[in-house]
Motif scaffolding. Structure first.
Motif, short mmCIF file in Angstrom:
data_model
loop_
_atom_site.label_atom_id
_atom_site.label_comp_id
_atom_site.label_asym_id
_atom_site.label_seq_id
_atom_site.Cartn_x
_atom_site.Cartn_y
_atom_site.Cartn_z
N PRO A 254 0.62 -1.23 -0.01
CA PRO A 254 -0.02 -0.05 -0.04
C PRO A 254 0.95 1.27 0.07
O PRO A 254 0.37 2.32 -0.60
N ARG A 255 2.08 1.13 0.55
CA ARG A 255 3.11 2.45 0.78
C ARG A 255 3.30 2.80 -0.60
O ARG A 255 3.43 4.01 -1.20
N LEU A 256 3.59 1.64 -1.61
CA LEU A 256 4.04 1.94 -3.00
C LEU A 256 2.72 2.63 -3.76
O LEU A 256 2.87 3.36 -4.75
N LEU A 257 1.36 2.24 -3.35
CA LEU A 257 0.43 2.60 -4.04
C LEU A 257 0.26 4.25 -3.70
O LEU A 257 -0.10 4.98 -4.54
N ASP A 258 0.40 4.44 -2.40
CA ASP A 258 0.57 6.02 -1.98
C ASP A 258 1.32 6.77 -2.71
O ASP A 258 1.24 7.87 -2.95
N MET A 259 2.51 6.11 -3.14
CA MET A 259 3.68 6.91 -3.76
C MET A 259 3.16 7.29 -5.41
O MET A 259 3.88 7.64 -6.09
N GLY A 260 2.01 6.52 -5.87
CA GLY A 260 1.62 6.71 -7.18
C GLY A 260 2.05 5.49 -8.03
O GLY A 260 1.71 5.93 -9.43
N ILE A 261 2.44 4.43 -7.52
CA ILE A 261 2.80 3.41 -8.54
C ILE A 261 1.48 2.86 -8.86
O ILE A 261 0.79 2.49 -7.93
N GLU A 262 1.19 2.34 -10.24
CA GLU A 262 0.22 1.63 -10.50
C GLU A 262 0.21 0.40 -10.20
O GLU A 262 1.11 -0.38 -9.99
N PRO A 263 -1.10 -0.11 -9.35
CA PRO A 263 -1.21 -1.51 -8.96
C PRO A 263 -0.54 -2.67 -9.86
O PRO A 263 0.10 -3.50 -9.39
N PHE A 264 -0.66 -2.49 -11.06
CA PHE A 264 -0.17 -3.85 -12.05
C PHE A 264 1.23 -3.73 -12.12
O PHE A 264 2.09 -4.61 -12.24
N LEU A 265 1.87 -2.58 -11.82
CA LEU A 265 3.51 -2.46 -11.96
C LEU A 265 3.79 -2.81 -10.59
O LEU A 265 4.87 -3.70 -10.51
N ILE A 266 3.27 -2.75 -9.41
CA ILE A 266 3.71 -3.22 -8.19
C ILE A 266 3.48 -4.74 -8.41
O ILE A 266 4.55 -5.54 -7.76
N ALA A 267 2.35 -5.38 -8.76
CA ALA A 267 2.05 -6.78 -8.83
C ALA A 267 2.93 -7.47 -9.89
O ALA A 267 3.37 -8.71 -9.60
N SER A 268 3.51 -6.77 -10.66
CA SER A 268 4.52 -7.49 -11.79
C SER A 268 5.97 -7.33 -11.42
O SER A 268 6.63 -8.00 -12.03
N THR A 269 6.42 -6.56 -10.41
CA THR A 269 7.82 -6.27 -10.29
C THR A 269 8.19 -6.69 -8.99
O THR A 269 9.12 -7.25 -8.67
N VAL A 270 7.33 -6.49 -7.93
CA VAL A 270 7.57 -6.88 -6.46
C VAL A 270 7.57 -8.34 -6.48
O VAL A 270 6.65 -8.68 -6.47
N HIS A 271 8.57 -9.20 -5.81
CA HIS A 271 8.16 -10.43 -5.65
C HIS A 271 8.58 -11.12 -4.34
O HIS A 271 8.06 -11.88 -3.92
N THR A 272 9.21 -10.34 -3.37
CA THR A 272 9.58 -10.54 -2.01
C THR A 272 9.57 -9.51 -1.42
O THR A 272 10.04 -8.56 -1.60
N VAL A 273 8.98 -9.65 0.15
CA VAL A 273 9.05 -8.42 1.06
C VAL A 273 9.26 -8.79 2.27
O VAL A 273 9.09 -10.08 2.56
N ILE A 274 10.24 -8.03 3.06
CA ILE A 274 10.50 -8.47 4.50
C ILE A 274 10.11 -7.20 5.49
O ILE A 274 10.41 -6.25 5.10
N GLY A 275 9.61 -7.66 6.59
CA GLY A 275 9.43 -6.68 7.57
C GLY A 275 10.55 -7.07 8.72
O GLY A 275 10.44 -8.21 9.07
N GLN A 276 11.13 -6.07 9.48
CA GLN A 276 11.93 -6.73 10.43
C GLN A 276 12.01 -5.65 11.67
O GLN A 276 11.74 -4.52 11.72
N ARG A 277 12.38 -6.25 12.69
CA ARG A 277 12.51 -5.37 13.99
C ARG A 277 13.86 -6.04 14.52
O ARG A 277 14.39 -7.11 14.26
N LEU A 278 14.64 -5.32 15.55
CA LEU A 278 15.69 -5.74 16.25
C LEU A 278 15.33 -5.90 17.84
O LEU A 278 14.70 -4.88 18.36
N VAL A 279 15.75 -6.99 18.51
CA VAL A 279 15.47 -7.21 19.80
C VAL A 279 16.72 -7.68 20.62
O VAL A 279 17.70 -8.04 19.71
N ARG A 280 16.97 -7.44 21.71
CA ARG A 280 18.42 -7.49 22.15
C ARG A 280 18.42 -9.17 22.75
O ARG A 280 17.47 -9.78 23.03
N ARG A 281 19.49 -9.82 22.33
CA ARG A 281 19.76 -11.15 22.66
C ARG A 281 20.26 -11.43 24.15
O ARG A 281 20.66 -10.70 24.93
N THR A 282 19.82 -12.46 24.54
CA THR A 282 20.21 -12.96 26.15
C THR A 282 21.44 -13.43 26.10
O THR A 282 22.13 -13.58 25.09
#
Length: 598
Positions: A435-463
């Motif tokens: 949806p963020r790419l849609l907000d930037m004005g990228i057409e949905p069909f372009l997003i669907a045909s180019t983006v093939h993997t997405v990653i979300g992440q955070r960092l936590v402290r190790r014990t």
């Protein structure tokens, strides 16, 4: 230890044999070798790897009837270190351990030398309680002198700041204040204080230093393992010279106090360079300075070491086999997005492909990759740089961050024309990227045909490495069941299959009334029982079902729901799996991933 008599040396040898650290045959061989080479036999025991330095020191102290202390893991409080001046400690190879019955407890290399101990006691003017310690242990404590912030420095700083303030008052009549501030701060304890603060932060693995003006003081904080801690408070009068010193080093305008300024410089700590990014902003009580430390010397770029496991790791490795398209990673500032991109580049770099990056700043300097530093002042923006990159015949393009519509459009065009594109966006989840790419004005069909993997992440402290087990309470067990109920094995027969699928060893069965959890041991070196950080990840590929959702301009919640239905492990789930295997704690995961749906 001092040179040993023949009798004492023989007793040490006999004691080592008695402890099982040495055999008679080994000792005979060493005696022959010692006579041939003229080398002391006890030194050869350590140099040949037969015993450790600690073994030798402990045994020698036992024979000499001197108490022994092992300093190999010791962390001495800065207030205790202040009891013995660093210069004397280094000269006599003696370090303070505390106070006992009005005597200063010290560990010495030459502890059985009564004359040396008496001489040191007279030198510092107080009686001693002496322990024996190895050379390596003492050197380790001596190194901690450089990691502490000497409270006496505050007095020096106040005196210097008062001098600067007085000089500025006098200079108002001659209009020469700026020149005088510059000359004073260069030659004063201010310079030493700044160096000490930065060295302290670097040696304690801090990612940021915050210098914050308050109404009547100046607060210094460091972000260590993702958590801000106050390390020093200075008089308000130190603010002007300290900020001026930072501006001088960063080549910024000293007399500009109304608008933000950005700069940078580098320092050397323990013989390796650390790049510093400086951001100075005017705030209510003065000027705030945030220093970002870019020290990548101890960072692993191995995906598994960073915390990628199981389904997430398999999805990424499949994505890296694609010849074109986009792999995007998301998360807040300081969540390790850039490190993930470098790890991806590290996986695929070879002599057969041309990899070009566009970064602000270049955080890791990697062999075999063409890296470009963004410089907006001369017109080298992400968008302009990306246009130039595409004329350099790259196979793989890494754009440090997609910040605007123009950069997003160029990145999509690059992916459409046969390039593999890596980049980052600031969103709260992997699903939020689309949806963020849609907000930037990228057409949905372009997003669907180019983006093939997405990653979300955070960092936590190790014990920390030193940890202890405990049984979860009812609330913790309920949280584990609610979060991981559909992931954990239901029977022993499924356990191995589930472990292999998720990439974790010895996961418990689901539905238990209690789970074995872990917490680190709280020490000065591992505050709260944590040391270092690792990632929590959620990764999914753009399937046909998700492409249909993109074309319908679906929300991130709908995309997230479909990704989970197709097997995506969420960041919160990944964190709970890491907590069950002792890598972090439930409390830490809840702190970082509290807003993620389970």
């Amino acid at each position: 230890m001092s040179v040993l008599s023949a009798t004492t040396q023989k007793q040490v040898e006999e004691d080592l044999i008695e402890q099982g650290l040495l055999t008679d045959d080994q000792l005979d061989e060493l005696h022959e070798k010692s006579e041939k080479e003229g080398t002391p036999i006890l030194g050869m025991l350590v140099s040949d790897g037969l015993i450790t330095d600690e073994d030798l020191t402990r045994t020698t102290a036992k024979v000499a009837k001197v108490p022994y202390v092992n300093l190999s893991d010791a962390r001495i409080d800065s207030d205790v270190l202040a009891l013995l001046p660093q210069e004397i400690a280094e000269r006599y190879m003696a370090v303070p351990l505390g106070e006992m019955q009005h005597r200063l407890v010290v560990a010495m290399l030459d502890a059985d030398n009564v004359q040396a101990a008496d001489f040191l006691a007279n030198k510092i003017g107080r009686p001693l309680k002496v322990y024996a310690a190895s050379e390596a242990g003492i050197k380790r404590v001596l190194k901690q002198y450089g990691e502490r912030l000497d409270t006496r420095m505050v007095g020096d700083l106040k005196a210097t700041a008062d001098a600067v303030a007085g000089q500025e008052e006098a200079d108002k009549k001659t209009n020469a204040a700026q020149a005088n501030v510059q000359s004073i701060v260069q030659d004063s304890p201010i310079s030493k204080a700044l160096s000490t603060i930065m060295e302290y932060a670097a040696k304690n693995r801090a990612s940021d230093i915050h210098i914050e003006p308050l109404e009547k003081s100046l607060r210094i904080r460091a972000r260590i393992d993702g958590v801000l801690r106050e390390i020093m408070k200075l008089p308000k009068s130190t603010e002007a010279p300290l900020v001026s010193r930072i501006k001088i080093l960063s080549n910024l305008k000293i007399d500009e106090h109304r608008i933000p300024q950005d700069g940078g410089f580098a320092i050397m700590v323990d013989n390796h360079a650390i790049d510093l990014r400086i951001a100075i902003s005017p705030v209510v009580w003065g000027e705030q300075v945030v220093i970002r430390l870019l020290d990548k010397s101890g960072t692993s770029l191995n995906l598994a070491d960073m915390g990628y496991h199981g389904r997430a790791l398999r999805t990424i490795k499949e994505a890296l086999k694609q010849p074109n398209g986009m792999i995007l990673t998301s998360g807040p500032t300081g969540s390790g997005k850039s490190t993930s991109l470098y790890a991806l580049l590290n996986e695929i770099k070879s002599d057969s492909i041309n990899i070009v990056t566009l970064e602000d700043p270049v955080e890791y300097k990697m062999q075999g990759i063409n890296q470009i530093q963004v410089n907006a002042e001369v017109g080298l923006t992400f968008a302009n740089g990306l246009r130039s990159i595409l004329r350099q015949d790259p196979n793989v393009v890494m754009v440090g961050e997609i910040r605007d519509k123009e950069t997003a459009q160029l990145a999509v065009q690059a992916a459409l024309t046969g390039h593999l594109v890596f980049s980052t966006l600031h969103t709260n989840s992997a699903a939020g990227i689309l949806p963020r790419l849609l907000d930037m004005g990228i057409e949905p069909f372009l997003i669907a045909s180019t983006v093939h993997t997405v990653i979300g992440q955070r960092l936590v402290r190790r014990t920390s490495e030193q940890k202890e087990q405990y049984q979860s309470d009812k609330a913790e067990a309920a949280a584990v069941q609610a979060t991981l109920g559909n992931l954990l094995a239901k029977s022993d027969a499924d356990r191995i299959k589930v472990d292999q699928d998720l990439g974790y060893n010895n996961l418990p069965l689901g539905g238990q009334n209690a789970y074995t959890l872990f917490k680190g041991i709280d020490t000065p070196e591992t505050p709260g029982g944590y040391k270092g950080r690792m990632g929590l990840y959620e990764v999914f590929e753009i399937s046909e079902s998700i492409q249909d959702l993109i074309l319908k301009r679906s929300t991130s919640a709908e995309i997230q729901k479909q990704a989970r239905a197709e097997g995506m492990v969420t960041m919160r789930e990944d964190g709970y799996l890491k907590a069950l295997t002792g890598q972090t704690t439930l409390k830490e995961v809840n702190r970082v991933a509290a807003g993620d749906t389970a």
